[in-house]
Design a protein around this motif. Sequence first.
Motif, PDB file in Angstrom:
ATOM      1  N   SER A  71     126.277  40.541  46.610  1.00 59.48           N
ATOM      2  CA  SER A  71     127.462  41.264  47.059  1.00 59.48           C
ATOM      3  C   SER A  71     128.529  40.255  47.474  1.00 59.48           C
ATOM      4  N   ASN A  72     129.771  40.663  47.299  1.00 61.97           N
ATOM      5  CA  ASN A  72     130.854  39.765  47.659  1.00 61.97           C
ATOM      6  C   ASN A  72     132.094  40.544  48.062  1.00 61.97           C
ATOM      7  N   LYS A  73     133.026  39.870  48.655  1.00 65.58           N
ATOM      8  CA  LYS A  73     134.237  40.515  49.149  1.00 65.58           C
ATOM      9  C   LYS A  73     135.181  40.913  48.026  1.00 65.58           C
ATOM     10  N   GLU A  74     135.045  40.331  46.853  1.00 68.47           N
ATOM     11  CA  GLU A  74     135.915  40.669  45.732  1.00 68.47           C
ATOM     12  C   GLU A  74     135.571  42.034  45.150  1.00 68.47           C
ATOM     13  N   GLY A  75     134.377  42.543  45.427  1.00 67.93           N
ATOM     14  CA  GLY A  75     133.997  43.873  44.949  1.00 67.93           C
ATOM     15  C   GLY A  75     133.352  43.889  43.582  1.00 67.93           C
ATOM     16  N   THR A  76     132.970  42.743  43.049  1.00 67.53           N
ATOM     17  CA  THR A  76     132.294  42.711  41.759  1.00 67.53           C
ATOM     18  C   THR A  76     130.788  42.768  41.984  1.00 67.53           C
ATOM     19  N   TYR A  77     130.269  43.957  41.889  1.00 68.37           N
ATOM     20  CA  TYR A  77     128.847  44.195  42.111  1.00 68.37           C
ATOM     21  C   TYR A  77     128.183  44.473  40.771  1.00 68.37           C
ATOM     22  N   ASN A  78     127.016  43.889  40.556  1.00 68.35           N
ATOM     23  CA  ASN A  78     126.236  44.171  39.358  1.00 68.35           C
ATOM     24  C   ASN A  78     124.857  44.656  39.769  1.00 68.35           C
ATOM     25  N   LYS A 135     110.652  50.471  35.625  1.00 69.83           N
ATOM     26  CA  LYS A 135     110.922  49.526  34.547  1.00 69.83           C
ATOM     27  C   LYS A 135     112.410  49.203  34.487  1.00 69.83           C
ATOM     28  N   TYR A 136     112.738  47.909  34.375  1.00 75.06           N
ATOM     29  CA  TYR A 136     114.115  47.462  34.178  1.00 75.06           C
ATOM     30  C   TYR A 136     114.550  47.864  32.772  1.00 75.06           C
ATOM     31  N   ILE A 137     115.671  48.613  32.667  1.00 77.51           N
ATOM     32  CA  ILE A 137     116.108  49.093  31.353  1.00 77.51           C
ATOM     33  C   ILE A 137     117.539  48.684  31.001  1.00 77.51           C
ATOM     34  N   GLY A 138     118.243  48.065  31.933  1.00 75.99           N
ATOM     35  CA  GLY A 138     119.614  47.650  31.647  1.00 75.99           C
ATOM     36  C   GLY A 138     120.360  47.293  32.908  1.00 75.99           C
ATOM     37  N   GLY A 139     121.680  47.305  32.800  1.00 72.98           N
ATOM     38  CA  GLY A 139     122.494  46.945  33.948  1.00 72.98           C
ATOM     39  C   GLY A 139     123.846  47.624  33.903  1.00 72.98           C
ATOM     40  N   CYS A 140     124.472  47.694  35.059  1.00 73.68           N
ATOM     41  CA  CYS A 140     125.825  48.231  35.152  1.00 73.68           C
ATOM     42  C   CYS A 140     126.505  47.569  36.322  1.00 73.68           C
ATOM     43  N   GLY A 141     127.823  47.670  36.351  1.00 75.65           N
ATOM     44  CA  GLY A 141     128.491  47.058  37.476  1.00 75.65           C
ATOM     45  C   GLY A 141     129.984  47.147  37.431  1.00 75.65           C
ATOM     46  N   ILE A 142     130.558  46.551  38.445  1.00 75.57           N
ATOM     47  CA  ILE A 142     131.996  46.501  38.626  1.00 75.57           C
ATOM     48  C   ILE A 142     132.429  45.094  38.240  1.00 75.57           C
ATOM     49  N   ASN A 143     133.203  45.001  37.164  1.00 73.87           N
ATOM     50  CA  ASN A 143     133.623  43.702  36.652  1.00 73.87           C
ATOM     51  C   ASN A 143     134.818  43.124  37.399  1.00 73.87           C
ATOM     52  N   SER A 144     135.689  44.006  37.866  1.00 74.03           N
ATOM     53  CA  SER A 144     136.842  43.553  38.633  1.00 74.03           C
ATOM     54  C   SER A 144     137.379  44.705  39.470  1.00 74.03           C
ATOM     55  N   VAL A 145     138.101  44.337  40.547  1.00 73.25           N
ATOM     56  CA  VAL A 145     138.732  45.324  41.416  1.00 73.25           C
ATOM     57  C   VAL A 145     140.132  44.835  41.746  1.00 73.25           C
ATOM     58  N   ASP A 146     141.093  45.724  41.626  1.00 71.46           N
ATOM     59  CA  ASP A 146     142.446  45.459  42.110  1.00 71.46           C
ATOM     60  C   ASP A 146     142.565  46.248  43.408  1.00 71.46           C
ATOM     61  N   TRP A 147     142.497  45.550  44.540  1.00 69.53           N
ATOM     62  CA  TRP A 147     142.476  46.222  45.838  1.00 69.53           C
ATOM     63  C   TRP A 147     143.826  46.840  46.187  1.00 69.53           C
ATOM     64  N   LEU A 148     144.917  46.319  45.615  1.00 69.57           N
ATOM     65  CA  LEU A 148     146.234  46.893  45.892  1.00 69.57           C
ATOM     66  C   LEU A 148     146.364  48.279  45.256  1.00 69.57           C
ATOM     67  N   ARG A 163     143.747  49.888  43.890  1.00 64.41           N
ATOM     68  CA  ARG A 163     142.450  50.543  44.058  1.00 64.41           C
ATOM     69  C   ARG A 163     141.869  50.980  42.718  1.00 64.41           C
ATOM     70  N   VAL A 164     141.907  50.050  41.748  1.00 62.32           N
ATOM     71  CA  VAL A 164     141.372  50.284  40.414  1.00 62.32           C
ATOM     72  C   VAL A 164     140.183  49.343  40.187  1.00 62.32           C
ATOM     73  N   ALA A 165     139.078  49.921  39.746  1.00 61.35           N
ATOM     74  CA  ALA A 165     137.888  49.134  39.412  1.00 61.35           C
ATOM     75  C   ALA A 165     137.621  49.238  37.919  1.00 61.35           C
ATOM     76  N   VAL A 166     137.242  48.118  37.314  1.00 60.38           N
ATOM     77  CA  VAL A 166     136.863  48.086  35.905  1.00 60.38           C
ATOM     78  C   VAL A 166     135.347  47.939  35.850  1.00 60.38           C
ATOM     79  N   VAL A 167     134.697  48.820  35.082  1.00 55.92           N
ATOM     80  CA  VAL A 167     133.232  48.853  35.054  1.00 55.92           C
ATOM     81  C   VAL A 167     132.674  48.624  33.654  1.00 55.92           C
ATOM     82  N   GLY A 168     131.384  48.342  33.623  1.00 58.04           N
ATOM     83  CA  GLY A 168     130.650  48.220  32.369  1.00 58.04           C
ATOM     84  C   GLY A 168     129.209  48.648  32.585  1.00 58.04           C
ATOM     85  N   ILE A 169     128.565  49.012  31.490  1.00 58.41           N
ATOM     86  CA  ILE A 169     127.169  49.453  31.559  1.00 58.41           C
ATOM     87  C   ILE A 169     126.457  49.077  30.272  1.00 58.41           C
ATOM     88  N   MET A 170     125.162  48.821  30.390  1.00 63.04           N
ATOM     89  CA  MET A 170     124.330  48.527  29.234  1.00 63.04           C
ATOM     90  C   MET A 170     122.948  49.128  29.465  1.00 63.04           C
TER      91      MET A 170
END
Length: 172
Positions: A55-62, A72-85, A87-94
Amino acid sequence: MYYGEKVVLRAYREDDIDIALKLVNDKELKKFLVNFIPFPMSKWEEEEWIKSQKSNKEGTYNFAIEDIETNKYIGGCGINSVDWLTRVAVVGIMIGDKDYWGKGYGTDAMKVLIDFIFNDMNINKIRLSVFSFNERAIKSYEKCGFEVEGVLKNEIFKDGKYYDEIIMSKFK
């Protein structure tokens, strides 16, 4: 940990490395994930990436995606970037394990991720991009409430053809 009906979103663990490496180097899967010429990832690179996840203050959580019934581990997802001004988050999933494709695991994982982003992070908008040939993912995102916001024409070159990149978003 964050729970859905079918999945748990959890931190990555060291024992995920070998499975994750196999999944991210699968040629069929990689075509859905990267918009550049695919190159194999080394075990060292995957280890470093997993070890860097915290975890970090930038908000990029995976998050690792785990089947709730089998652990069973089957994939991953997360927040790739956050614009705090804005309040937009860019996400991805696999969903990397093909045995879990088309069975609602990705949709469930995305719903859990959306809840985390809107309710725990107080984000207003979630954005993602998907390649036009990835119809299964597009249907999943629509089930989660994402709408097409824009289309980048002929943005992706795969298997000798050009495809569009679709930008989708969901508001709180």
